[in-house]
Motif scaffolding. Structure first.
Motif, mmCIF file in Angstrom:
data_model
loop_
_atom_site.group_PDB
_atom_site.id
_atom_site.type_symbol
_atom_site.label_atom_id
_atom_site.label_comp_id
_atom_site.label_asym_id
_atom_site.label_seq_id
_atom_site.Cartn_x
_atom_site.Cartn_y
_atom_site.Cartn_z
ATOM 1 N N ARG A 105 -0.956 6.725 -7.187
ATOM 2 C CA ARG A 105 -2.316 6.907 -6.679
ATOM 3 C C ARG A 105 -2.354 6.699 -5.172
ATOM 4 N NH1 ARG A 105 -7.361 3.467 -8.892
ATOM 5 N NH2 ARG A 105 -6.374 1.886 -7.593
ATOM 6 N N ALA A 106 -1.607 5.731 -4.671
ATOM 7 C CA ALA A 106 -1.553 5.513 -3.222
ATOM 8 C C ALA A 106 -1.013 6.746 -2.510
ATOM 9 C CB ALA A 106 -0.688 4.295 -2.906
ATOM 10 N N GLY A 107 0.025 7.354 -3.063
ATOM 11 C CA GLY A 107 0.582 8.561 -2.465
ATOM 12 C C GLY A 107 -0.418 9.701 -2.433
ATOM 13 N N LEU A 108 -1.179 9.844 -3.516
ATOM 14 C CA LEU A 108 -2.200 10.891 -3.545
ATOM 15 C C LEU A 108 -3.319 10.573 -2.563
ATOM 16 C CD1 LEU A 108 -3.449 13.464 -4.568
ATOM 17 C CD2 LEU A 108 -4.289 12.197 -6.568
ATOM 18 N N ARG A 109 -3.727 9.323 -2.525
ATOM 19 C CA ARG A 109 -4.766 8.941 -1.562
ATOM 20 C C ARG A 109 -4.299 9.201 -0.129
ATOM 21 N NH1 ARG A 109 -7.300 3.353 -4.146
ATOM 22 N NH2 ARG A 109 -8.893 4.435 -5.386
ATOM 23 N N ALA A 110 -3.032 8.925 0.163
ATOM 24 C CA ALA A 110 -2.498 9.209 1.494
ATOM 25 C C ALA A 110 -2.520 10.714 1.759
ATOM 26 C CB ALA A 110 -1.084 8.659 1.627
ATOM 27 N N VAL B 159 -3.967 1.903 1.246
ATOM 28 C CA VAL B 159 -3.616 0.522 1.604
ATOM 29 C C VAL B 159 -3.986 -0.423 0.471
ATOM 30 C CG1 VAL B 159 -4.130 -1.397 3.168
ATOM 31 C CG2 VAL B 159 -3.662 0.878 4.094
ATOM 32 N N ALA B 160 -5.159 -0.229 -0.135
ATOM 33 C CA ALA B 160 -5.582 -1.088 -1.246
ATOM 34 C C ALA B 160 -4.605 -0.996 -2.411
ATOM 35 C CB ALA B 160 -6.994 -0.708 -1.694
ATOM 36 N N ASP B 161 -4.141 0.217 -2.708
ATOM 37 C CA ASP B 161 -3.162 0.363 -3.790
ATOM 38 C C ASP B 161 -1.826 -0.275 -3.437
ATOM 39 O OD1 ASP B 161 -4.928 1.636 -5.496
ATOM 40 O OD2 ASP B 161 -4.249 3.650 -4.980
ATOM 41 N N TYR B 162 -1.390 -0.099 -2.197
ATOM 42 C CA TYR B 162 -0.142 -0.758 -1.783
ATOM 43 C C TYR B 162 -0.291 -2.276 -1.853
ATOM 44 C CZ TYR B 162 1.461 3.830 -0.163
ATOM 45 O OH TYR B 162 1.839 5.153 -0.091
ATOM 46 N N ASP B 163 -1.473 -2.793 -1.489
ATOM 47 C CA ASP B 163 -1.722 -4.238 -1.602
ATOM 48 C C ASP B 163 -1.612 -4.705 -3.048
ATOM 49 O OD1 ASP B 163 -2.106 -4.563 1.133
ATOM 50 O OD2 ASP B 163 -4.303 -4.515 1.003
ATOM 51 N N ALA B 164 -2.124 -3.897 -3.972
ATOM 52 C CA ALA B 164 -2.050 -4.266 -5.393
ATOM 53 C C ALA B 164 -0.591 -4.348 -5.858
ATOM 54 C CB ALA B 164 -2.834 -3.257 -6.236
ATOM 55 N N ILE B 165 0.228 -3.431 -5.377
ATOM 56 C CA ILE B 165 1.652 -3.469 -5.732
ATOM 57 C C ILE B 165 2.295 -4.731 -5.169
ATOM 58 C CG2 ILE B 165 3.895 -2.351 -5.393
ATOM 59 C CD1 ILE B 165 2.260 0.316 -5.160
ATOM 60 N N LEU B 166 1.984 -5.028 -3.917
ATOM 61 C CA LEU B 166 2.601 -6.184 -3.264
ATOM 62 C C LEU B 166 2.140 -7.505 -3.866
ATOM 63 C CD1 LEU B 166 2.614 -4.835 0.381
ATOM 64 C CD2 LEU B 166 4.570 -5.077 -1.171
ATOM 65 N N ALA B 167 0.966 -7.511 -4.488
ATOM 66 C CA ALA B 167 0.510 -8.720 -5.180
ATOM 67 C C ALA B 167 1.403 -9.016 -6.383
ATOM 68 C CB ALA B 167 -0.943 -8.554 -5.629
ATOM 69 N N VAL B 168 1.952 -7.974 -6.998
ATOM 70 C CA VAL B 168 2.848 -8.120 -8.145
ATOM 71 C C VAL B 168 4.291 -8.285 -7.687
ATOM 72 C CG1 VAL B 168 3.741 -6.951 -10.206
ATOM 73 C CG2 VAL B 168 1.307 -6.798 -9.635
ATOM 74 N N ASN B 169 4.670 -7.531 -6.660
ATOM 75 C CA ASN B 169 6.051 -7.523 -6.190
ATOM 76 C C ASN B 169 6.062 -7.575 -4.660
ATOM 77 O OD1 ASN B 169 8.754 -7.216 -5.764
ATOM 78 N ND2 ASN B 169 8.924 -5.205 -6.726
ATOM 79 N N ARG C 17 2.853 0.989 3.251
ATOM 80 C CA ARG C 17 1.600 0.324 3.604
ATOM 81 C C ARG C 17 1.462 0.238 5.121
ATOM 82 N NH1 ARG C 17 -0.382 -4.455 5.245
ATOM 83 N NH2 ARG C 17 -2.389 -5.108 4.383
ATOM 84 N N THR C 18 2.542 -0.098 5.791
ATOM 85 C CA THR C 18 2.519 -0.184 7.251
ATOM 86 C C THR C 18 2.131 1.158 7.865
ATOM 87 O OG1 THR C 18 4.170 -1.944 7.232
ATOM 88 C CG2 THR C 18 3.916 -0.708 9.291
ATOM 89 N N ARG D 81 -2.013 4.927 10.216
ATOM 90 C CA ARG D 81 -2.801 6.158 10.131
ATOM 91 C C ARG D 81 -4.293 5.831 10.018
ATOM 92 N NH1 ARG D 81 -0.161 10.807 8.691
ATOM 93 N NH2 ARG D 81 -2.076 11.736 9.455
ATOM 94 N N MET D 82 -4.622 4.780 9.279
ATOM 95 C CA MET D 82 -6.014 4.356 9.140
ATOM 96 C C MET D 82 -6.582 3.956 10.502
ATOM 97 S SD MET D 82 -7.578 1.622 6.425
ATOM 98 C CE MET D 82 -6.985 0.132 7.194
ATOM 99 N N ASN D 83 -5.734 3.415 11.351
ATOM 100 C CA ASN D 83 -6.155 2.983 12.687
ATOM 101 C C ASN D 83 -6.036 4.095 13.725
ATOM 102 O OD1 ASN D 83 -6.885 0.353 11.944
ATOM 103 N ND2 ASN D 83 -4.741 -0.265 11.933
ATOM 104 N N GLY D 84 -5.827 5.318 13.261
ATOM 105 C CA GLY D 84 -5.854 6.462 14.153
ATOM 106 C C GLY D 84 -4.549 6.832 14.811
#
Length: 101
Positions: A37-42, A51-61, A71-72, A77-80
């Motif tokens: 889903r993160a890849g599709l959102r990107a 970023v939210a999806d990557y954060d969810a992954i990092l919370a687990v791993n 995520r970086t 990209r989110m910051n332009g």
């Protein structure tokens, strides 16, 4: 998650997002569904969602280096910041190499 990937591949993006969401609801620790889903959102330039999806992954791993890198880039990209040569392709639609699910 598999159906979501197929829908993404045939450019049925709303259906793919729904499928990934259903997979996540059924298996909240399914990092592959979050990663897809993160890849599709990107791909859709929904950087905050990615970023939210990557954060969810990092919370687990938290040691998932591939997710940290993606995520970086999504944060940049989110910051332009413009994409580097092939980073847009790297962020989009790849299957996750690690994690659970």
């Amino acid at each position: 998650n598999n159906r979501g990937s197929l829908n993404r591949d045939i450019a049925e993006y709303p259906a793919a997002l729904d499928d990934f969401e259903k997979a996540i609801q059924l298996q909240p620790n399914n990092t592959n569904a979050y990663f897809n889903r993160a890849g599709l959102r990107a791909q859709l330039e929904d950087w905050a969602g990615a970023v939210a999806d990557y954060d969810a992954i990092l919370a687990v791993n938290p040691n998932d280096a591939e997710t940290v890198a993606k995520r970086t880039e999504a944060l940049a990209r989110m910051n332009g910041e413009p994409a580097k040569d092939d980073e847009q392709t790297d962020l989009e639609g790849q299957e996750h190499g690690g994690g659970t699910g």
